[in-house]
Design a protein around this motif. Structure first.
Motif, PDB file in Angstrom:
ATOM      1  N   UNK A  33      -8.357  17.860  -4.884  1.00  0.00           N
ATOM      2  CA  UNK A  33      -7.408  18.440  -5.710  1.00  0.00           C
ATOM      3  C   UNK A  33      -6.408  19.346  -4.698  1.00  0.00           C
ATOM      4  N   UNK A  34      -5.755  18.717  -3.767  1.00  0.00           N
ATOM      5  CA  UNK A  34      -4.738  19.474  -3.033  1.00  0.00           C
ATOM      6  C   UNK A  34      -3.331  18.630  -2.937  1.00  0.00           C
ATOM      7  N   UNK A  35      -2.403  19.468  -2.494  1.00  0.00           N
ATOM      8  CA  UNK A  35      -1.104  19.042  -2.483  1.00  0.00           C
ATOM      9  C   UNK A  35      -1.104  17.722  -1.397  1.00  0.00           C
ATOM     10  N   UNK A  36      -1.894  17.776  -0.474  1.00  0.00           N
ATOM     11  CA  UNK A  36      -1.900  16.796   0.784  1.00  0.00           C
ATOM     12  C   UNK A  36      -2.354  15.362   0.037  1.00  0.00           C
ATOM     13  N   UNK A  37      -3.319  15.445  -0.760  1.00  0.00           N
ATOM     14  CA  UNK A  37      -4.111  14.263  -1.240  1.00  0.00           C
ATOM     15  C   UNK A  37      -3.213  13.802  -2.106  1.00  0.00           C
ATOM     16  N   UNK A  38      -2.603  14.634  -3.193  1.00  0.00           N
ATOM     17  CA  UNK A  38      -1.571  14.142  -3.965  1.00  0.00           C
ATOM     18  C   UNK A  38      -0.415  13.302  -3.532  1.00  0.00           C
ATOM     19  N   UNK A  39       0.056  13.863  -2.324  1.00  0.00           N
ATOM     20  CA  UNK A  39       1.027  13.325  -1.546  1.00  0.00           C
ATOM     21  C   UNK A  39       0.537  11.750  -1.148  1.00  0.00           C
ATOM     22  N   UNK A  40      -0.641  11.759  -0.658  1.00  0.00           N
ATOM     23  CA  UNK A  40      -1.093  10.379  -0.083  1.00  0.00           C
ATOM     24  C   UNK A  40      -1.236   9.478  -1.457  1.00  0.00           C
ATOM     25  N   UNK A  41      -1.794  10.090  -2.620  1.00  0.00           N
ATOM     26  CA  UNK A  41      -1.749   8.939  -3.621  1.00  0.00           C
ATOM     27  C   UNK A  41      -0.175   8.692  -4.216  1.00  0.00           C
ATOM     28  N   UNK A  42       0.600   9.528  -4.162  1.00  0.00           N
ATOM     29  CA  UNK A  42       2.103   9.296  -4.692  1.00  0.00           C
ATOM     30  C   UNK A  42       2.447   8.007  -3.629  1.00  0.00           C
ATOM     31  N   UNK A  43       1.985   8.145  -2.222  1.00  0.00           N
ATOM     32  CA  UNK A  43       2.547   7.114  -1.429  1.00  0.00           C
ATOM     33  C   UNK A  43       1.511   5.727  -1.561  1.00  0.00           C
ATOM     34  N   UNK A  44       0.559   5.820  -1.931  1.00  0.00           N
ATOM     35  CA  UNK A  44      -0.399   4.692  -2.404  1.00  0.00           C
ATOM     36  C   UNK A  44       0.292   3.875  -3.483  1.00  0.00           C
ATOM     37  N   UNK A  45       0.749   4.871  -4.532  1.00  0.00           N
ATOM     38  CA  UNK A  45       1.273   4.197  -5.827  1.00  0.00           C
ATOM     39  C   UNK A  45       2.540   3.411  -5.254  1.00  0.00           C
ATOM     40  N   UNK A  47       3.663   2.315  -2.327  1.00  0.00           N
ATOM     41  CA  UNK A  47       3.527   1.243  -1.413  1.00  0.00           C
ATOM     42  C   UNK A  47       3.093   0.021  -2.114  1.00  0.00           C
ATOM     43  N   UNK A  48       1.979   0.326  -3.107  1.00  0.00           N
ATOM     44  CA  UNK A  48       1.475  -0.818  -3.632  1.00  0.00           C
ATOM     45  C   UNK A  48       2.559  -1.561  -4.867  1.00  0.00           C
ATOM     46  N   UNK A  49       3.243  -0.731  -5.490  1.00  0.00           N
ATOM     47  CA  UNK A  49       4.408  -1.188  -6.297  1.00  0.00           C
ATOM     48  C   UNK A  49       5.417  -2.046  -5.267  1.00  0.00           C
ATOM     49  N   UNK A  50       5.571  -1.545  -4.331  1.00  0.00           N
ATOM     50  CA  UNK A  50       6.636  -2.220  -3.367  1.00  0.00           C
ATOM     51  C   UNK A  50       6.002  -3.651  -2.900  1.00  0.00           C
ATOM     52  N   UNK A  51       4.651  -3.674  -2.783  1.00  0.00           N
ATOM     53  CA  UNK A  51       4.116  -4.894  -2.061  1.00  0.00           C
ATOM     54  C   UNK A  51       3.847  -5.745  -3.361  1.00  0.00           C
ATOM     55  N   UNK A  52       4.026  -5.419  -4.573  1.00  0.00           N
ATOM     56  CA  UNK A  52       3.829  -6.323  -5.769  1.00  0.00           C
ATOM     57  C   UNK A  52       5.335  -6.698  -6.238  1.00  0.00           C
ATOM     58  N   UNK A  53       6.042  -6.229  -5.599  1.00  0.00           N
ATOM     59  CA  UNK A  53       7.554  -6.612  -6.136  1.00  0.00           C
ATOM     60  C   UNK A  53       7.707  -6.306  -7.529  1.00  0.00           C
ATOM     61  N   UNK A  54       7.356  -5.062  -8.017  1.00  0.00           N
ATOM     62  CA  UNK A  54       7.147  -4.401  -9.248  1.00  0.00           C
ATOM     63  C   UNK A  54       8.486  -4.092  -9.751  1.00  0.00           C
ATOM     64  N   UNK A  59       4.520   1.711 -12.690  1.00  0.00           N
ATOM     65  CA  UNK A  59       3.790   2.708 -12.243  1.00  0.00           C
ATOM     66  C   UNK A  59       2.588   2.061 -11.885  1.00  0.00           C
ATOM     67  N   UNK A  60       1.768   2.519 -11.003  1.00  0.00           N
ATOM     68  CA  UNK A  60       0.307   2.113 -10.570  1.00  0.00           C
ATOM     69  C   UNK A  60      -0.643   2.880 -10.540  1.00  0.00           C
ATOM     70  N   UNK A  61      -1.608   2.510 -11.231  1.00  0.00           N
ATOM     71  CA  UNK A  61      -2.936   3.590 -11.519  1.00  0.00           C
ATOM     72  C   UNK A  61      -4.341   3.101 -10.448  1.00  0.00           C
ATOM     73  N   UNK A  62      -4.877   3.947 -10.145  1.00  0.00           N
ATOM     74  CA  UNK A  62      -5.811   3.686  -9.109  1.00  0.00           C
ATOM     75  C   UNK A  62      -7.305   3.937  -9.533  1.00  0.00           C
ATOM     76  N   UNK A  63      -8.029   2.931 -10.089  1.00  0.00           N
ATOM     77  CA  UNK A  63      -9.274   3.294 -10.776  1.00  0.00           C
ATOM     78  C   UNK A  63     -10.677   3.243  -9.857  1.00  0.00           C
ATOM     79  N   UNK A  64     -11.596   3.949  -9.988  1.00  0.00           N
ATOM     80  CA  UNK A  64     -12.642   4.075  -9.232  1.00  0.00           C
ATOM     81  C   UNK A  64     -13.646   3.279  -9.794  1.00  0.00           C
ATOM     82  N   UNK A  65     -13.831   1.934  -9.567  1.00  0.00           N
ATOM     83  CA  UNK A  65     -14.763   0.833 -10.113  1.00  0.00           C
ATOM     84  C   UNK A  65     -14.075  -0.334  -9.428  1.00  0.00           C
TER      85      UNK A  65
END
Ligand code: PLP
Length: 363
Positions: A33-45, A47-54, A59-65
């Motif tokens: 629960x930190x600004x740093x991890x939030x920034x990493x997650x925003x970047x993940x979102x 990048x993955x949308x870019x890779x999927x040619x969305x 939007x993209x969500x990351x689920x634990x499962x």
């Protein structure tokens, strides 16, 4: 108890992880629960949308499962009792979509395909103007290795105004995924397939239309609530403790892929698949479908030896893991994966093992 991790692993997930990425998994897990991890997650979102040619606004969500969590979350988040789903069932992953719909009492009809058969224009004809609201397909039906024709499917969905959900769990980064071009509402993937990170995280990319639909619908699951996942994701967070270590691994991997270009892993997978498929001609196997995904080659035994016995012998005596089939094709079919950190030399070792088994009169 220790498990031997030095096998050459041709399974279709979890797949071999590149050393530099695997090393991330051994690091200390930070608080999230930190600004740093939030920034990493925003970047993940992003990048993955870019890779999927969305499309713009996706939007993209990351689920634990694992990937199945994404399948269930997408079905529950996007569809309900007022829908009528059309599901392609050509193997165990198509069947899984049917079972999810059935469990949650969402009306559906299945297009049941014989094992190893692609979907054709003729297969779709009886369903034109059939009163359906959505179409669900596993772009690659990993259990048979079949790759479905996404252009055919997306045309059908557009013509019939159907919402399209694509399980690209084994095809993302192995075959071209073009979310915007397909007008797909949801595209799913998982961390342990071609993304080649540890298992435990799955991803759902959502079109702007899908986001609106989710925001306007009461959630039907507490943990797999996409509305809450989207809301938390706006600030780069998740509702509950995520698989922090895997998300950091995914970040490193996505940045690595961005540098190479997101088509690089597709080309690499195809080159490895071609290398293997050229080499296989000398052995008593038949390629089990004409419509193959890049990530896996499905093979049928021509001789007497059980495919599952071959899997056991290769693992015990040669330190090589092939991907066994389950269910009715357990003894007749096996698969060899091409996603993950593989090299041509590894396939050479598999060929030498086949040679040896032939010399021994086993194969
Ligand atoms: C691997 C896979 C899944 C998900 O399986 P999990 O074991 O839940 O990760 C779903 N669909 C397809 C097509 C797959 O290849």
């Amino acid at each position: 108890m220790t498990i031997d991790t030095h096998h050459i692993n041709f399974a279709v997930g979890p797949v071999p992880i590149e050393e530099e990425i695997a090393a991330v998994g051994g690091e200390v897990i930070p608080y999230f629960r930190t600004a740093e991890f939030s920034a990493l997650m925003k970047e993940n979102e992003a990048l993955i949308l870019d890779a999927m040619q969305a499309p713009e606004g996706a939007r993209a969500v990351f689920l634990t499962g694992s990937g199945t969590a994404a399948m269930e979350a997408a079905v529950l988040g996007l569809y309900g009792e007022n829908d009528r789903l059309l599901i392609v069932n050509g193997g165990s992953f198509g069947k899984r979509f049917c079972e999810i719909a059935s469990l949650h009492k969402i009306p559906y009809e299945e297009i049941s395909l014989p094992f190893g058969q692609p979907l054709t224009k003729e297969d779709l004809l009886p369903y034109e103007n059939g009163g359906f609201t959505a179409f669900l397909v596993n772009m690659g039906e990993t259990s048979s290795g079949v790759l479905y024709d996404m252009a055919l499917i997306s045309d059908f969905c557009r013509r019939n105004s159907l919402s399209l959900t694509v399980d690209a769990i084994s095809t993302f980064l192995a075959d071209p995924v073009e979310m915007a071009r397909w007008s797909a509402d949801a595209v799913l993937t998982g961390s342990q397939k071609a993304l080649a990170t540890a298992p435990g995280v799955s991803v759902i990319a959502l079109s702007p239309r899908a986001v609106l639909r989710i925001e306007a619908t009461e959630p039907k699951s507490y943990y797999l609530d996409l509305r809450s996942a989207l809301k938390n994701g706006e600030r780069g967070q998740t509702p509950y403790t995520p698989a922090v270590g895997i998300l950091i691994q995914i970040n490193k991997r996505l940045n690595q892929l961005k540098e190479m270009g997101f088509d690089a892993p597709v080309k690499r997978t195809k080159a490895l698949a071609d290398y293997f498929r050229r080499g296989i001609a000398n052995y008593p196997f038949t390629v089990a479908t004409d419509a193959m995904q890049n990530g896996v080659t499905p093979l049928k035994m021509r001789g007497e030896l059980s495919a599952h016995r071959l899997f056991e012998i290769l693992m015990a005596e040669y330190g090589i893991v092939i991907c066994p089939n389950g269910g009715p094709t357990r003894d007749t079919h096996f698969r060899v994966g091409h996603i993950g950190y593989h090299t041509e030399e590894e396939y050479d070792k598999l060929f030498r093992a086949f040679d040896d088994l032939m010399a021994r009169g086993i194969l």
